[in-house]
Enzyme design. Structure first.
Site, PDB file in Angstrom:
ATOM      1  N   SER A 151     -21.754  -4.581   4.114  1.00  0.00           N
ATOM      2  CA  SER A 151     -23.020  -5.099   3.608  1.00  0.00           C
ATOM      3  C   SER A 151     -23.009  -6.616   3.712  1.00  0.00           C
ATOM      4  CB  SER A 151     -23.217  -4.686   2.142  1.00  0.00           C
ATOM      5  OG  SER A 151     -24.358  -5.324   1.574  1.00  0.00           O
ATOM      6  N   TYR A 164     -20.051  -3.577  -6.734  1.00  0.00           N
ATOM      7  CA  TYR A 164     -20.584  -3.197  -5.427  1.00  0.00           C
ATOM      8  C   TYR A 164     -20.206  -4.220  -4.362  1.00  0.00           C
ATOM      9  CZ  TYR A 164     -23.876  -2.018  -1.719  1.00  0.00           C
ATOM     10  OH  TYR A 164     -24.431  -1.696  -0.503  1.00  0.00           O
TER      11      TYR A 164
END
Length: 258
Positions: A151, A164
């Site tokens: 990401s 995360y």
């Protein structure tokens, strides 16, 4: 479609919904025999389960229940794929869970669960798959390919999402390490790092403040779609991606360039 994965065997974790569903569908339409490994067949954004959807189109797809944080379940999915098809050509490590808390609000339970699924799950599935891949005959120069889902929020801070972002940063590192360690055995390992992708899920991901933030950070005049990531994953899973390993391909509309 161009049959770029004709005859290839691909496992896609988290393939029941969102980005994973789009990758599974694209791979199947390109000729792959797809195993969707997920904890549920339910489509988070609604619709027909992935296996049923693709089988209705005459494509090969099988669902196998798997919690990637559990070692024995990862090993079982890989073993079944090898037993049924004789090999694994591609593993897509897409399964992930989100979190939305900064350091002082993040409980140990949340931290450990997010890392267990996102990072440890990628480790467990990669280890199981590479164990099988190094023993199989190569197709050309390559015995197997791993495509991990990182990401942009593993490269820069993920606002209010400590666990995360940390998990995605770990995936970027794991990608480089596996690529370097196993290139000599014909294993290719790359990652896709999506920017803001609108998958149809609800909750924090589509709160106005986060959509406004993502639009402000993204130079391209729209946010991403699951199909954008699926196209990048297809490239990395195909023979078109030659002499390319250990890379993290940004699919972020220019987020990291701005």
């Amino acid at each position: 479609m161009t049959d770029r994965l004709s005859g290839r065997v691909a496992i896609v974790t988290g393939g029941s919904s969102g980005i994973g569903r789009a990758i599974a569908a694209r791979f199947a339409r390109e000729g792959a025999r797809v195993i969707v490994a997920d904890t549920t067949e339910e489509v988070r954004e609604g619709g027909v389960p992935t296996e049923a959807l693709l089988r209705a189109q005459g494509l090969e797809c099988r669902f196998r229940r798997c919690d990637v944080s559990r070692e024995e379940e990862c090993e079982a999915v890989v073993a079944e794929a090898v037993a049924r098809h004789g090999r694994i050509d591609v593993l897509v490590n897409n399964a992930a869970i989100a979190s939305g808390t900064p350091l002082l609000d993040c409980t140990r339970e949340e931290w450990e669960r997010v890392l267990a699924v996102n990072l440890t799950g990628t480790f467990l599935m990669s280890r199981a798959a590479v164990r099988a891949m190094v023993l199989q005959d190569p197709r050309g120069e390559v015995r197997g390919r791993l495509v991990n889902l990182a990401s942009q929020h593993g490269m820069v801070a993920a606002p209010e999402a400590l666990a995360y972002g940390t998990s995605k940063a770990g995936i970027a590192y794991l990608t480089r390490q596996v690529a370097a360690d196993y290139a000599g055995q014909g294993i290719v390992c790359n990652a896709v790092a999506p920017g803001k992708i609108l998958t149809g899920k609800t909750g924090r991901a589509v709160e106005p403040r986060w959509l406004d933030y993502s639009r402000a950070r993204t130079p391209w005049p729209r946010l991403g779609r699951p199909e954008d990531v699926a196209g990048a994953a297809l490239f990395l899973a195909s023979d078109d991606a030659s002499f390319l390993t250990g890379e993290v391909l940004m699919v972020d509309g220019g987020w990291m360039a701005a």
